[in-house]
Enzyme design. Structure first.
Site, PDB file in Angstrom:
ATOM      1  N   HIS A 173       0.815  -1.229   0.000  1.00  0.00           N
ATOM      2  CA  HIS A 173       0.000   0.000   0.000  1.00  0.00           C
ATOM      3  C   HIS A 173       0.849   1.280   0.000  1.00  0.00           C
ATOM      4  CE1 HIS A 173      -3.184  -2.804   1.317  1.00  0.00           C
ATOM      5  NE2 HIS A 173      -4.074  -1.884   1.021  1.00  0.00           N
ATOM      6  N   HIS A 225      -3.148  -1.390  -4.764  1.00  0.00           N
ATOM      7  CA  HIS A 225      -4.441  -0.771  -4.454  1.00  0.00           C
ATOM      8  C   HIS A 225      -4.490   0.548  -5.201  1.00  0.00           C
ATOM      9  CE1 HIS A 225      -7.953   0.821  -2.616  1.00  0.00           C
ATOM     10  NE2 HIS A 225      -7.984  -0.026  -1.601  1.00  0.00           N
ATOM     11  N   HIS A 280     -11.569  -6.917  -5.747  1.00  0.00           N
ATOM     12  CA  HIS A 280     -11.793  -6.007  -4.626  1.00  0.00           C
ATOM     13  C   HIS A 280     -12.526  -4.766  -5.134  1.00  0.00           C
ATOM     14  CE1 HIS A 280     -10.601  -2.984  -1.598  1.00  0.00           C
ATOM     15  NE2 HIS A 280     -10.567  -4.014  -0.758  1.00  0.00           N
ATOM     16  N   GLU A 332     -13.501  -8.774  -0.091  1.00  0.00           N
ATOM     17  CA  GLU A 332     -14.195  -7.470  -0.172  1.00  0.00           C
ATOM     18  C   GLU A 332     -14.511  -7.182  -1.633  1.00  0.00           C
ATOM     19  OE1 GLU A 332     -11.005  -5.144   1.920  1.00  0.00           O
ATOM     20  OE2 GLU A 332     -12.478  -5.097   3.523  1.00  0.00           O
ATOM     21  N   GLU A 348     -19.084  -2.347   0.916  1.00  0.00           N
ATOM     22  CA  GLU A 348     -18.242  -1.468   1.737  1.00  0.00           C
ATOM     23  C   GLU A 348     -18.561   0.008   1.443  1.00  0.00           C
ATOM     24  OE1 GLU A 348     -14.053  -2.404   1.542  1.00  0.00           O
ATOM     25  OE2 GLU A 348     -13.540  -0.452   2.422  1.00  0.00           O
ATOM     26  N   CYS A 350     -16.585   2.450   1.408  1.00  0.00           N
ATOM     27  CA  CYS A 350     -15.593   2.980   0.457  1.00  0.00           C
ATOM     28  C   CYS A 350     -15.965   2.617  -0.986  1.00  0.00           C
ATOM     29  CB  CYS A 350     -14.206   2.411   0.732  1.00  0.00           C
ATOM     30  SG  CYS A 350     -13.446   3.039   2.223  1.00  0.00           S
ATOM     31  N   CYS A 416     -10.717   2.584   6.962  1.00  0.00           N
ATOM     32  CA  CYS A 416     -10.815   3.266   5.659  1.00  0.00           C
ATOM     33  C   CYS A 416     -12.154   3.964   5.466  1.00  0.00           C
ATOM     34  CB  CYS A 416     -10.582   2.260   4.538  1.00  0.00           C
ATOM     35  SG  CYS A 416     -11.579   0.763   4.685  1.00  0.00           S
TER      36      CYS A 416
HETATM   37  O1  FUB Z   1      -6.704  -1.739   1.626  1.00  0.00           O
HETATM   38  C1  FUB Z   1      -7.057  -0.442   2.019  1.00  0.00           C
HETATM   39  C2  FUB Z   1      -8.532  -0.409   2.341  1.00  0.00           C
HETATM   40  O2  FUB Z   1      -8.775  -1.258   3.449  1.00  0.00           O
HETATM   41  C3  FUB Z   1      -9.428  -0.934   1.257  1.00  0.00           C
HETATM   42  O3  FUB Z   1      -9.836   0.017   0.318  1.00  0.00           O
HETATM   43  C4  FUB Z   1     -10.568  -1.445   2.043  1.00  0.00           C
HETATM   44  O4  FUB Z   1     -11.376  -2.327   1.318  1.00  0.00           O
HETATM   45  C5  FUB Z   1      -9.908  -2.080   3.226  1.00  0.00           C
HETATM   46  O5  FUB Z   1      -9.462  -3.347   2.915  1.00  0.00           O
HETATM   47 ZN    ZN Z   2     -13.571   1.253   3.515  1.00  0.00          ZN
END
Ligand code: FUB
Ligand code: ZN
Length: 671
Positions: A173, A225, A280, A332, A348, A350, A416
């Site tokens: 990340h 990501h 994801h 996810e 989620e 997000c 997040c």
């Molecule tokens: O991996 C960073 C964030 O944490 C992701 O966007 C969410 O789904 C959670 O896994």
């Molecule tokens: Zn989130």
């Protein structure tokens, strides 16, 4: 005057020095989206629905979330990294809970910047400067900013790997952190004119430009990501520096080009060849949004072809009625086509934010209101459910059914979602209008006054008076700044729900007749409502004080899902206007809403209840409660039925909730 940040103790020193930065004169980029959103700063919401939610976000959620970051050690991570860089021997070298914990602060700071832009608050401003100083102190001399490695390079978080960047396609990340930093920095610069965060971001962006790329001495890795693509595009818009755009495009083009990729990261094959929403869901939504940005800024039509196909798949086969995306907790992730379970729906928060980003961008590319239909559905339902009415509790996942065990929480280890909704809400006014040339798009309805600049440089003030989403009557007053008649176009969106189409693509249908037409008048004269790409185009020489009146009949609609969705068979959902309803335990005599039966012919009425859940519309009538007696025999009892807006559930304590209510007994018996 007492402000939300009075007494804020977590920033010891107010850091108000404004750095100077030699930015290239960044006029608009040579190419960009053909349609531009009217900036959120140009739209002042004064309605009873959004304005109070934004105020709660500003006054309660932002300071609360910063407080949670402090209490959970997230702020401390920056201080510990800074101490190490100063050569101090720190005792606590424990890595953060997650390698992306830094982003929670970036996101909240982004939301706070948006808030500051429309609501000056010297204390909040000073707190942000102090926080930015902590980021600066934690940044390594070459621009690298990732506290888990800096705190203890030999033992960073296990996902980080032993060397910089190389674990990114899997789990580190580092680029996700950079992406959120870039987003926050651009927002902060645009909102405040200050460059203190932008300097930090550009230093890291320059490091990325050196490190990643096609040259032999560079790393040929894709981000694990996605979000850095959108972040770099934003830095390009702010600075005019083409290196940032080039790198954003590189990150998309390198994805999936070598063995070892997978569906979870959307990296099994290159994005331009992808046709299905996979993996994801947050990563996916950010990738598709980034592709739209790069397509707009470079004119690459291949990206558009790919995200159009993926959108058809996502909206036609994988979208919840609430606009939620990503049905599986495992990974996810998006499920298979039509895999839309309700009790275990992940959705989620997000991913809902990502869905809004993506649909807004597709609208800006194509000018079709069908994208705003999805955006509006998500906004009022599966996104807004992410935060409690009091602004201090959050949903990570947003299921469409609950046995009572799913409740919002004050914070999360993986936080997040709270940060994301906190940054998103202040930007809502920016989704109301858009503009292309001398054409204004009216996309969302909410009481507001907006000042919209046309391409010719002239300004139009538009005022909306409405009780939307509870009432569909919208009065818009148009005030062009000039006196002489000059023609321009106002495109008035007729939402899909008012055209008998809950979502584009037919995944859901209204099953009762739509027997009240939409009406539209200009200065009291009827205008035929024949939408083109979802808009009625009003072309005229507008005069100050011209009035557009739109009446969108808000009927209670029964929704059914495609027969292909096993989870919704024999069930019905209720929608009125853009709002999806649910039945929740406190409104049902024995609280057992999962034992409700609501035949389609049960008469239902609606009213606004000012005393309930800060004031919401409710739907009422009678429904059956199905129970079994002591001999195991099923019986039905007619009882009062009430439904509330989905976004407002779980604000009255734990208990059952359901969106898709059986309308036949067979669905009740199904496992
Ligand atoms: O991996 C960073 C964030 O944490 C992701 O966007 C969410 O789904 C959670 O896994
Ligand atoms: Zn989130």
């Amino acid at each position: 005057m007492k402000t939300a940040f009075s007494g804020c103790r977590f920033f010891a020193v107010a850091f108000t020095v404004i750095f100077s930065l030699n930015l290239p004169a960044a006029g608009p980029p040579p190419q960009d989206y053909p349609i531009r959103p009217a900036p959120f700063t140009a739209v002042h919401l004064n309605d009873a629905f959004w304005a109070p939610r934004l105020e709660t976000n500003r006054a309660v959620t932002i300071p609360y979330a910063f407080g949670q970051c402090q209490a959970s050690g997230r702020m401390d991570n920056f201080e510990r990294a800074a101490a190490v860089l100063r050569g101090e021997n720190i005792e606590n070298r424990k890595p953060p809970g997650f390698p992306f914990d830094d982003t929670d602060l970036y996101k909240i700071l982004e939301g706070a910047s948006y808030s500051l832009a429309v609501h000056p608050d010297p204390q909040m401003s000073a707190c942000l400067d102090s926080l930015i100083a902590k980021f600066a102190a934690a940044q390594e001399p070459d621009g690298y900013l990732y506290t888990t490695r800096t705190i203890d390079p030999a033992h960073p978080h296990p996902w980080a790997g032993t060397n910089r960047w190389v674990n990114d396609p899997e789990s580190s990340h580092e680029l996700y952190n950079a992406g959120h930093l870039f987003e926050a920095a651009a927002a902060h610069y645009q909102a405040t004119g200050k460059t203190n965060l932008l300097i930090i971001a550009l230093k890291e962006a320059d490091l990325l430009c050196q490190t990643f790329g096609p040259d032999t001495n560079q790393l040929h890795l894709w981000p694990g990501h996605e979000i850095v693509e959108m972040g770099l595009a934003r830095l390009y818009r702010v600075t005019g520096n083409p290196r940032y755009l080039k790198l954003a495009k590189y990150f998309i083009d390198v994805r999936g080009t070598r063995p070892g990729g997978d569906d979870y990261h959307q990296s099994r094959i290159p994005p331009v060849d992808q046709t299905e929403a996979i993996g994801h869901a947050v990563r996916a939504g950010y990738l598709y949004s980034g592709m739209a940005d790069i397509a707009a800024l470079t004119g690459d039509p291949q990206y558009v072809g790919a995200i159009d196909k993926i959108w058809e798949n996502a909206v036609g086969k994988k979208l919840y009625l609430t606009g939620g995306m990503g049905s599986r907790a495992q990974g996810e992730a998006f499920g298979d086509n039509y895999e839309l379970p309700n009790l275990t729906a992940y959705n989620e928060t997000c991913a809902a934010v990502a869905n809004v980003f993506w649909n807004e961008r597709l609208f800006l590319l194509h000018g079709d209101a069908k994208y705003v239909d999805v955006l509006e559905r998500t906004l009022y339902n599966g996104l807004l459910s992410g935060v409690s009415l009091d602004g201090t509790k959050f949903f990570y996942s947003n299921p469409l059914e609950s046995d009572g065990s799913h409740q919002r929480r004050p914070w999360f280890g993986c936080a997040c979602c709270p940060g994301n909704i906190t940054r998103f809400l202040p930007s809502v006014p920016g989704y109301v209008y858009a503009q292309a040339g001398d054409t204004i798009y009216v996309n969302l309805y909410a009481g507001n006054t907006a000042s919209i600049k046309l391409e010719s440089g002239r300004t139009v003030i538009i005022t909306q008076e409405t009780r939307y989403p509870w009432n569909g009557t919208v009065k818009m007053t148009v005030q062009p700044e000039w006196r002489r008649n000059k023609e321009f176009t106002i495109k008035v969106r007729i939402p899909g729900w008012a055209r008998n189409e809950p979502v584009p693509g037919g995944l859901y249908k209204f099953c009762d007749a739509l027997n009240e037409p939409v009406s539209l008048t200009v200065n009291g004269e009827d205008v035929p409502v024949k939408p083109d790409q979802g808009y009625v185009n009003l072309v005229r020489a507008w005069k100050p004080g011209d009035v557009i009146e739109l009446d969108l009949p808000m009927l209670i609609r029964h929704v059914t899902a495609s027969e292909n969705v096993p989870a919704d068979r024999g069930r019905v959902a209720l929608q009125r206007g853009p709002i999806v309803f649910c039945a929740e335990w406190p409104d049902t005599p024995n609280g057992k809403v999962r034992k409700l039966l609501l035949p389609d012919d049960q008469p239902l009425t609606t009213r606004f209840d000012p005393a309930l859940l800060n004031g919401v519309q409710v739907i009422e009538g009678k429904g059956f409660n199905v129970a079994t007696n002591e001999f195991g025999k099923a019986f039905k009892r007619l009882q009062d039925f009430k439904a509330i807006p989905y976004f407002a559930w779980a604000n009255r304590g734990p208990g059952e909730m359901i969106v898709w209510i059986p309308n036949s007994e067979s669905a009740l018996r199904a496992p």
